[in-house]
Scaffold this motif. Structure first.
Motif, PDB file in Angstrom:
ATOM      1  N   ASP A   1       4.691   6.134 -36.505  1.00 41.83           N
ATOM      2  CA  ASP A   1       3.915   5.473 -37.561  1.00 41.83           C
ATOM      3  C   ASP A   1       4.335   6.029 -38.917  1.00 41.83           C
ATOM      4  O   ASP A   1       4.479   7.245 -39.084  1.00 41.83           O
ATOM      5  CB  ASP A   1       2.420   5.698 -37.357  1.00 41.83           C
ATOM      6  CG  ASP A   1       1.855   4.823 -36.260  1.00 41.83           C
ATOM      7  OD1 ASP A   1       2.622   3.978 -35.737  1.00 41.83           O
ATOM      8  OD2 ASP A   1       0.674   4.981 -35.902  1.00 41.83           O
ATOM      9  N   GLU A   2       4.509   5.131 -39.881  1.00 41.11           N
ATOM     10  CA  GLU A   2       4.865   5.554 -41.220  1.00 41.11           C
ATOM     11  C   GLU A   2       3.616   6.019 -41.959  1.00 41.11           C
ATOM     12  O   GLU A   2       2.551   5.402 -41.859  1.00 41.11           O
ATOM     13  CB  GLU A   2       5.520   4.408 -41.988  1.00 41.11           C
ATOM     14  CG  GLU A   2       6.906   4.036 -41.484  1.00 41.11           C
ATOM     15  CD  GLU A   2       7.901   5.172 -41.696  1.00 41.11           C
ATOM     16  OE1 GLU A   2       7.766   5.913 -42.695  1.00 41.11           O
ATOM     17  OE2 GLU A   2       8.794   5.326 -40.840  1.00 41.11           O
ATOM     18  N   PRO A   3       3.727   7.089 -42.717  1.00 41.35           N
ATOM     19  CA  PRO A   3       2.556   7.564 -43.463  1.00 41.35           C
ATOM     20  C   PRO A   3       2.200   6.602 -44.592  1.00 41.35           C
ATOM     21  O   PRO A   3       3.032   5.824 -45.069  1.00 41.35           O
ATOM     22  CB  PRO A   3       3.009   8.923 -43.996  1.00 41.35           C
ATOM     23  CG  PRO A   3       4.497   8.829 -44.055  1.00 41.35           C
ATOM     24  CD  PRO A   3       4.904   7.960 -42.913  1.00 41.35           C
ATOM     25  N   ILE A   4       0.958   6.681 -45.003  1.00 41.38           N
ATOM     26  CA  ILE A   4       0.461   5.835 -46.088  1.00 41.38           C
ATOM     27  C   ILE A   4       0.896   6.427 -47.421  1.00 41.38           C
ATOM     28  O   ILE A   4       0.704   7.616 -47.693  1.00 41.38           O
ATOM     29  CB  ILE A   4      -1.071   5.730 -46.028  1.00 41.38           C
ATOM     30  CG1 ILE A   4      -1.510   5.096 -44.710  1.00 41.38           C
ATOM     31  CG2 ILE A   4      -1.611   4.917 -47.201  1.00 41.38           C
ATOM     32  CD1 ILE A   4      -3.007   5.094 -44.508  1.00 41.38           C
ATOM     33  N   THR A   5       1.502   5.574 -48.261  1.00 44.32           N
ATOM     34  CA  THR A   5       1.893   6.003 -49.609  1.00 44.32           C
ATOM     35  C   THR A   5       1.239   5.152 -50.690  1.00 44.32           C
ATOM     36  O   THR A   5       1.404   5.448 -51.877  1.00 44.32           O
ATOM     37  CB  THR A   5       3.419   5.939 -49.765  1.00 44.32           C
ATOM     38  OG1 THR A   5       3.873   4.608 -49.460  1.00 44.32           O
ATOM     39  CG2 THR A   5       4.108   6.927 -48.828  1.00 44.32           C
ATOM     40  N   ALA A   6       0.504   4.107 -50.273  1.00 43.70           N
ATOM     41  CA  ALA A   6      -0.175   3.262 -51.250  1.00 43.70           C
ATOM     42  C   ALA A   6      -1.354   4.019 -51.853  1.00 43.70           C
ATOM     43  O   ALA A   6      -1.949   4.897 -51.227  1.00 43.70           O
ATOM     44  CB  ALA A   6      -0.652   1.972 -50.600  1.00 43.70           C
ATOM     45  N   GLU A   7      -1.678   3.645 -53.087  1.00 40.23           N
ATOM     46  CA  GLU A   7      -2.779   4.309 -53.770  1.00 40.23           C
ATOM     47  C   GLU A   7      -4.111   3.797 -53.233  1.00 40.23           C
ATOM     48  O   GLU A   7      -4.363   2.589 -53.208  1.00 40.23           O
ATOM     49  CB  GLU A   7      -2.698   4.071 -55.274  1.00 40.23           C
ATOM     50  CG  GLU A   7      -3.786   4.799 -56.054  1.00 40.23           C
ATOM     51  CD  GLU A   7      -3.683   4.579 -57.547  1.00 40.23           C
ATOM     52  OE1 GLU A   7      -4.415   5.267 -58.295  1.00 40.23           O
ATOM     53  OE2 GLU A   7      -2.879   3.722 -57.962  1.00 40.23           O
ATOM     54  N   ILE A   8      -4.951   4.710 -52.776  1.00 34.77           N
ATOM     55  CA  ILE A   8      -6.297   4.394 -52.291  1.00 34.77           C
ATOM     56  C   ILE A   8      -7.281   5.159 -53.161  1.00 34.77           C
ATOM     57  O   ILE A   8      -7.209   6.388 -53.270  1.00 34.77           O
ATOM     58  CB  ILE A   8      -6.465   4.771 -50.810  1.00 34.77           C
ATOM     59  CG1 ILE A   8      -5.517   3.930 -49.941  1.00 34.77           C
ATOM     60  CG2 ILE A   8      -7.910   4.586 -50.363  1.00 34.77           C
ATOM     61  CD1 ILE A   8      -5.577   4.263 -48.477  1.00 34.77           C
ATOM     62  N   ILE A   9      -8.188   4.405 -53.779  1.00 36.37           N
ATOM     63  CA  ILE A   9      -9.146   5.002 -54.714  1.00 36.37           C
ATOM     64  C   ILE A   9     -10.523   4.992 -54.058  1.00 36.37           C
ATOM     65  O   ILE A   9     -11.157   3.928 -53.961  1.00 36.37           O
ATOM     66  CB  ILE A   9      -9.173   4.230 -56.040  1.00 36.37           C
ATOM     67  CG1 ILE A   9      -7.756   4.152 -56.634  1.00 36.37           C
ATOM     68  CG2 ILE A   9     -10.142   4.889 -57.023  1.00 36.37           C
ATOM     69  CD1 ILE A   9      -7.679   3.316 -57.896  1.00 36.37           C
ATOM     70  N   PRO A  10     -10.999   6.111 -53.562  1.00 39.23           N
ATOM     71  CA  PRO A  10     -12.342   6.139 -52.959  1.00 39.23           C
ATOM     72  C   PRO A  10     -13.423   5.996 -54.019  1.00 39.23           C
ATOM     73  O   PRO A  10     -13.337   6.597 -55.095  1.00 39.23           O
ATOM     74  CB  PRO A  10     -12.394   7.506 -52.271  1.00 39.23           C
ATOM     75  CG  PRO A  10     -11.405   8.342 -53.007  1.00 39.23           C
ATOM     76  CD  PRO A  10     -10.333   7.415 -53.486  1.00 39.23           C
ATOM     77  N   GLU A  11     -14.414   5.175 -53.727  1.00 37.81           N
ATOM     78  CA  GLU A  11     -15.542   4.969 -54.638  1.00 37.81           C
ATOM     79  C   GLU A  11     -16.618   6.000 -54.307  1.00 37.81           C
ATOM     80  O   GLU A  11     -17.048   6.113 -53.171  1.00 37.81           O
ATOM     81  CB  GLU A  11     -16.066   3.542 -54.464  1.00 37.81           C
ATOM     82  CG  GLU A  11     -16.706   2.959 -55.719  1.00 37.81           C
ATOM     83  CD  GLU A  11     -18.107   3.491 -55.963  1.00 37.81           C
ATOM     84  OE1 GLU A  11     -18.822   3.704 -54.958  1.00 37.81           O
ATOM     85  OE2 GLU A  11     -18.475   3.704 -57.143  1.00 37.81           O
ATOM     86  N   TRP A  12     -17.047   6.748 -55.283  1.00 41.17           N
ATOM     87  CA  TRP A  12     -17.923   7.886 -55.059  1.00 41.17           C
ATOM     88  C   TRP A  12     -19.250   7.473 -54.438  1.00 41.17           C
ATOM     89  O   TRP A  12     -19.696   8.061 -53.441  1.00 41.17           O
ATOM     90  CB  TRP A  12     -18.151   8.628 -56.371  1.00 41.17           C
ATOM     91  CG  TRP A  12     -19.338   9.538 -56.341  1.00 41.17           C
ATOM     92  CD1 TRP A  12     -20.520   9.382 -56.988  1.00 41.17           C
ATOM     93  CD2 TRP A  12     -19.463  10.754 -55.601  1.00 41.17           C
ATOM     94  NE1 TRP A  12     -21.376  10.419 -56.705  1.00 41.17           N
ATOM     95  CE2 TRP A  12     -20.747  11.284 -55.852  1.00 41.17           C
ATOM     96  CE3 TRP A  12     -18.617  11.454 -54.745  1.00 41.17           C
ATOM     97  CZ2 TRP A  12     -21.199  12.462 -55.285  1.00 41.17           C
ATOM     98  CZ3 TRP A  12     -19.074  12.639 -54.186  1.00 41.17           C
ATOM     99  CH2 TRP A  12     -20.352  13.129 -54.450  1.00 41.17           C
ATOM    100  N   THR A  13     -19.880   6.454 -54.971  1.00 45.56           N
ATOM    101  CA  THR A  13     -21.196   6.065 -54.473  1.00 45.56           C
ATOM    102  C   THR A  13     -21.121   5.586 -53.032  1.00 45.56           C
ATOM    103  O   THR A  13     -21.952   5.962 -52.185  1.00 45.56           O
ATOM    104  CB  THR A  13     -21.796   4.964 -55.361  1.00 45.56           C
ATOM    105  OG1 THR A  13     -21.827   5.413 -56.722  1.00 45.56           O
ATOM    106  CG2 THR A  13     -23.205   4.616 -54.919  1.00 45.56           C
ATOM    107  N   VAL A  14     -20.124   4.773 -52.734  1.00 49.45           N
ATOM    108  CA  VAL A  14     -19.970   4.263 -51.368  1.00 49.45           C
ATOM    109  C   VAL A  14     -19.653   5.399 -50.403  1.00 49.45           C
ATOM    110  O   VAL A  14     -20.209   5.472 -49.293  1.00 49.45           O
ATOM    111  CB  VAL A  14     -18.880   3.183 -51.325  1.00 49.45           C
ATOM    112  CG1 VAL A  14     -18.632   2.727 -49.887  1.00 49.45           C
ATOM    113  CG2 VAL A  14     -19.267   1.999 -52.195  1.00 49.45           C
TER     114      VAL A  14
END
Length: 656
Positions: free
Chosen positions: A390-403
């Motif tokens: 499996d290829e690692p994830i390199t896309a930008e993922i922005i976690p939302e603090w409240t969620v």
């Protein structure tokens, strides 16, 4: 001869007493004999053999063979040997699935080679798939399962049958109508049988049957001393006891179990069915937490192994490039042309350094692969080497603090576990407050008495004891109340205060756990951002290093006399270092994403894993469906005219 016989008969008791005293003396002598007294055996005596055997450590023979997981285990991979193993291309989902399928005992990555490893130090407390079943079937006080709690309401059947005979010399004629000096012979038999059952309200019912048989060597006479020489007497009795204050009611019984008169503080108020069920839910939360940890550790090690392969490939690629450069300067050194003689040693030093780093990187693959195998429940080596595909994830993922915080507060099993602890503490406090009231029980009994010359059969009055009993002509009853209260009620008050403090502590712990989890989520959110920006910066650094290497190579090929080979090797090492840094940052970014799922309680959901309890009894589903229909359609009940889904708070003049 008569006198001789009398003398011999008089000596018999003395002989019996003498024999008894002799036997008792021998037993006492054998039991009190000094342990150090010498013993003698046939054959040679070797003291060292006896001492060695007595002090040797014993090993139990359980009869269990070696684990099947070790049957196909071969020598572990190491740098000393060059292996030609089959490649096992493994996806992350396959790794997780294999781990769950093989993990009867749930491991974690942090316990391997740890001196405090619970699997080696205290295996009874190591998490496993059997923990929920052990709690469900628990029988110890404070750890009872639902079945053990329900056993308090099982009907208890007891029976007893005793026979006896007694011979006694009569001192006068008045007692039993026998001449003075004669022997009264009595033969007795007693039969008792009872059924007892605890009620959900805390009461107890008992149905018992008693028969007593008595026979004497006395014949009925004109004085009317006895009606029958042998007689059967008995009764069929029903008893009922119901606590009205302390220990009474279904609520108390479901929480604390049936009230008892055992030693205070031994049973407590946590023996009921509800507390047992809550303990099961707590154990399930612990099991879910262990599964969360296992899946998270497998995912983290999967990306570590994937990074180990990339690191090894990068170092080998750089080593091969520097080896080409070393061949050039070595050829110059041999031909005594150019600067090969002065640069060969430096290039060779870089080459040897990279070769050592390549060996360490290969050992890192072996080590990480072995740790992943351990979590997956696989043997040390089965002839296949795991390679993540499996290829690692390199896309930008922005976690939302409240969620993220909301998910953590809802899904984390630690919070659910603590809330069950609070619920248990609340219920136990309610039961403890019930015991502040005095003990006030309603007691009653009703019995049918039987009397007869025979147990069954026969004609005439009092000929059959069973017939007389069932006729109902001879009955008895008792009705009343029993009251008791300890003066001062210090134990009950102390118990209430103790549960109040436990409840307050449990509530405070919930707040602290939520605070701790919020900081964990905040930390992992920062980690996701920092690892992404680090990955982005290291990627740009790698591009710059590659451009620099391309430029230096072009200059070296165009003007080898002006650009030294050392500049090319330094550029190669710079590209290698940038590649390694980028690989590590990519691995850290994927581990941070996995940690984000773990800290927010979404690990199982992201891995498509569902946990559920086993099926209940079919009657329970039918009862739940019936109650649902009653609440949905307001169906009539026998004990209630209408069923409401919510209480009616309006009050009219009639009070209804």
């Amino acid at each position: 001869m008569a006198s001789v016989g009398t003398a011999e008969s008089a000596k018999q008791p003395e002989r019996r007493w003498s024999c008894l005293l002799l036997v008792c003396s021998m037993l006492l002598w054998s039991s009190c004999r000094h342990r150090g007294e010498a013993r003698h055996y046939l054959g040679p005596e070797i003291a060292a053999d006896y001492v060695a055997h007595a002090t040797a450590i014993d090993y139990p023979d359980t009869g269990f063979p070696v684990s099947p997981k070790l049957e196909f285990a071969i020598e572990p991979r190491r740098l000393r040997h060059d292996y030609k193993d089959d490649i096992w291309d493994l996806t992350l989902q396959e790794a997780i699935q294999t781990s769950l399928a093989n993990s009867t005992v749930i491991r974690s990555a942090g316990q391997f080679l740890n001196p405090g490893n619970p699997l080696l130090n205290n295996p009874d407390f190591a998490p496993s798939i059997y923990d929920a079943a052990l709690q469900e079937t628990g029988v110890l006080f404070g750890q009872r399962g639902v079945e053990a709690a329900l056993s308090d309401f099982d009907t208890q059947y007891t029976t007893q049958m005793l026979w006896g005979r007694n011979e006694s010399v009569q001192n006068n004629l008045i007692s039993n109508g026998l001449p003075a000096g004669s022997t009264l012979i009595e033969e007795t038999a007693a039969y008792n049988s009872a059924l007892r059952k605890r009620l959900a309200t805390g009461g107890q019912v008992e149905l018992s049957q008693t028969w007593n048989y008595t026979a004497r060597n006395i014949t009925p006479n004109q004085f009317g001393n006895v009606l029958f020489p042998s007689v059967y007497e008995g009764n069929l009795q029903f008893q009922f006891r119901q606590p009205l204050l302390a220990g009474g009611g279904a609520e108390y019984t479901r929480i604390a179990g049936p009230v008892s008169s055992n030693i205070q503080g031994v049973t407590g108020v946590q023996q009921g069915v509800i507390i047992a069920r809550i303990n099961n839910d707590i154990e399930l939360a612990d099991f879910e937490k262990s599964v969360h940890q296992l899946v998270h550790d497998v995912e983290s090690l999967y990306w570590q192994l994937q990074a180990a392969y990339r690191i090894y490939d990068s170092i080998v690629e750089t080593r091969n490039g520097i080896m080409d450069a070393w061949r050039i300067v070595d050829a110059q050194r041999i031909a005594e042309t150019g600067e090969g003689a002065t640069q060969e040693a430096d290039v060779r030093d870089s080459l040897l350094n990279l070769q050592g780093r390549a060996d360490m990187a290969r050992d890192g693959i072996y080590s990480t692969e072995a740790q992943l195998r351990l979590l997956m429940g696989l043997p040390v080596n089965d002839g296949r080497v795991i390679r993540p595909i499996d290829e690692p994830i390199t896309a930008e993922i922005i976690p939302e603090w409240t969620v993220s915080l909301s998910d953590a507060l809802i899904r984390r099993p630690e919070i659910r576990r603590q809330k069950w602890n609070i619920k248990s503490a609340e219920l136990q406090l309610r039961a403890a407050e019930n015991l502040l009231m005095p003990r006030f029980d309603f007691v009653s009994s009703y019995q049918l008495n039987g009397f007869g010359d025979h147990l069954a059969g026969g004609d005439g009055q009092f000929s059959s004891a069973i017939k007389e009993e069932l006729s109902g002509d001879h009955e008895g009853w008792n009705l009343g109340f029993e009251f008791s209260v300890p003066v001062g009620r210090r134990f009950s008050k102390a118990q209430v205060h103790s549960h109040e403090f436990r409840l307050v502590k449990a509530q405070e712990m919930l707040g602290e756990i939520e605070m701790e989890i919020s900081h964990e989520v905040a930390s992992v959110v920062r980690s996701v951002d920092s690892s992404y920006f680090a990955m982005q910066g290291n990627y740009n650094r790698l591009l710059a290093a590659k451009q620099r290497l391309t430029s230096i190579r072009s200059q070296y090929n165009a003007e080898p006399e002006r650009i030294s080979i050392d500049a090319v090797t330094r550029a190669l090492e710079s590209v290698s270092q940038a590649q390694l840094t980028l690989i590590n940052s990519v691995q850290q970014y994927n581990v941070a994403l996995a940690d984000l799922n773990f800290r927010t309680g979404s690990t199982l959901e992201q891995s498509n894993i569902r946990l559920s309890e086993n099926a209940w009894n079919g009657d329970a589903y039918y009862d739940a469906l019936e109650r649902y229909e009653e609440r949905s359609h307001a169906k009539h009940r026998r004990w209630q005219r209408f069923t409401h889904t919510a209480p009616d708070l309006t009050v009219d003049d009639s009070g209804y």
